[in-house]
Scaffold this motif. Structure first.
Motif, short mmCIF file in Angstrom:
data_model
loop_
_atom_site.label_atom_id
_atom_site.label_comp_id
_atom_site.label_asym_id
_atom_site.label_seq_id
_atom_site.Cartn_x
_atom_site.Cartn_y
_atom_site.Cartn_z
N UNK A 18 14.00 -2.95 -17.22
CA UNK A 18 12.68 -2.37 -17.43
C UNK A 18 11.99 -2.27 -16.08
N UNK A 19 11.07 -1.31 -15.99
CA UNK A 19 10.26 -1.18 -14.78
C UNK A 19 8.79 -1.23 -15.17
N UNK A 20 8.11 -2.24 -14.68
CA UNK A 20 6.68 -2.36 -14.93
C UNK A 20 5.89 -1.72 -13.79
N UNK A 21 4.75 -1.17 -14.14
CA UNK A 21 3.84 -0.60 -13.14
C UNK A 21 2.46 -1.19 -13.34
N UNK A 22 1.72 -1.27 -12.25
CA UNK A 22 0.33 -1.71 -12.31
C UNK A 22 -0.47 -0.84 -11.35
N UNK A 23 -1.43 -0.11 -11.88
CA UNK A 23 -2.22 0.81 -11.06
C UNK A 23 -3.66 0.32 -10.97
N UNK A 24 -4.18 0.30 -9.76
CA UNK A 24 -5.57 -0.08 -9.54
C UNK A 24 -6.42 1.18 -9.40
N UNK A 51 3.77 -9.64 -3.36
CA UNK A 51 4.04 -8.79 -2.21
C UNK A 51 2.77 -8.65 -1.40
N UNK A 52 2.91 -8.84 -0.09
CA UNK A 52 1.74 -8.80 0.77
C UNK A 52 1.46 -7.38 1.25
N UNK A 53 0.35 -7.25 1.99
CA UNK A 53 0.00 -5.96 2.55
C UNK A 53 1.10 -5.43 3.45
N UNK A 54 1.74 -6.34 4.16
CA UNK A 54 2.80 -5.94 5.07
C UNK A 54 4.15 -5.76 4.41
N UNK A 55 4.23 -6.03 3.12
CA UNK A 55 5.49 -5.83 2.41
C UNK A 55 6.35 -7.06 2.26
N UNK A 56 5.87 -8.21 2.71
CA UNK A 56 6.64 -9.44 2.52
C UNK A 56 6.61 -9.84 1.05
N UNK A 57 7.76 -10.27 0.55
CA UNK A 57 7.88 -10.59 -0.86
C UNK A 57 8.25 -12.04 -1.09
N UNK A 68 12.79 -6.97 -8.58
CA UNK A 68 12.35 -6.46 -7.28
C UNK A 68 10.91 -5.98 -7.39
N UNK A 69 10.05 -6.52 -6.54
CA UNK A 69 8.66 -6.10 -6.50
C UNK A 69 8.48 -5.10 -5.38
N UNK A 70 7.66 -4.09 -5.61
CA UNK A 70 7.40 -3.09 -4.58
C UNK A 70 5.99 -2.54 -4.77
N UNK A 71 5.54 -1.78 -3.77
CA UNK A 71 4.19 -1.24 -3.85
C UNK A 71 4.13 0.13 -3.22
N UNK A 72 3.20 0.94 -3.69
CA UNK A 72 2.91 2.26 -3.13
C UNK A 72 1.44 2.25 -2.75
N UNK A 73 1.17 2.04 -1.47
CA UNK A 73 -0.22 1.90 -1.04
C UNK A 73 -1.04 3.17 -1.25
N UNK A 74 -0.40 4.31 -1.11
CA UNK A 74 -1.11 5.58 -1.28
C UNK A 74 -1.60 5.75 -2.71
N UNK A 75 -0.88 5.16 -3.65
CA UNK A 75 -1.24 5.28 -5.07
C UNK A 75 -1.93 4.03 -5.61
N UNK A 77 -0.64 1.25 -6.34
CA UNK A 77 0.21 0.89 -7.47
C UNK A 77 1.28 -0.09 -7.03
N UNK A 78 1.60 -0.99 -7.94
CA UNK A 78 2.66 -1.97 -7.71
C UNK A 78 3.68 -1.83 -8.84
N UNK A 79 4.93 -2.18 -8.52
CA UNK A 79 6.01 -2.07 -9.49
C UNK A 79 6.80 -3.38 -9.57
N UNK A 80 7.45 -3.56 -10.71
CA UNK A 80 8.39 -4.67 -10.85
C UNK A 80 9.62 -4.11 -11.57
N UNK A 81 10.69 -3.96 -10.82
CA UNK A 81 11.97 -3.55 -11.40
C UNK A 81 12.68 -4.79 -11.87
N UNK A 82 12.96 -4.82 -13.17
CA UNK A 82 13.58 -6.00 -13.77
C UNK A 82 14.96 -5.61 -14.29
#
Length: 121
Positions: A18-24, A51-57, A68-75, A77-82
């Protein structure tokens, strides 16, 4: 106001993904650190990944190598690939964000409403 909206939860069989998303959204300037937490029935809320601003997880030992946690700063939005999901991953998953607001000093802590993940055959 700022809102965090999660999506992507659901029912999946063991071994599935599953892939979770979280949008601010709202009157925010930027998102600093993001985090995923989960709470299973009868248990305390626990950290899953950050995940930090710099991408450290950082990951809980129970999900290392599978999530796997990831982020899209332009959007904002954060994701969690499970992947390789197991029944013990069943929980309500919450996103958390440290947010810089427009025209306000400091960081503010926000939580999403939660999304249910059920891993069952």
């Amino acid at each position: 106001q700022v809102q965090l909206v999660e999506s992507g939860g659901g029912l999946v069989q063991p071994g599935g993904s599953l892939r979770l998303s979280c949008a601010a959204s709202g009157r925010l300037f930027s998102v600093n650190d993001w985090g995923w937490y989960r709470q299973a029935p009868g248990k305390q809320r626990e950290l899953v990944a950050t995940i930090t601003t710099g991408g450290s997880t950082n990951y809980a030992d129970s999900v290392k190598g599978r999530f796997t946690i990831s982020r899209d700063n332009a959007k904002n939005t954060m994701y969690l690939q499970m992947n390789s999901l197991m029944p013990e991953d069943t929980a309500v998953y919450y996103c958390n964000a440290q947010i810089k607001l427009i025209l306000a000093p400091g960081l503010y802590d926000y939580w999403g409403q939660g999304t249910q993940v059920i891993v069952s055959s």
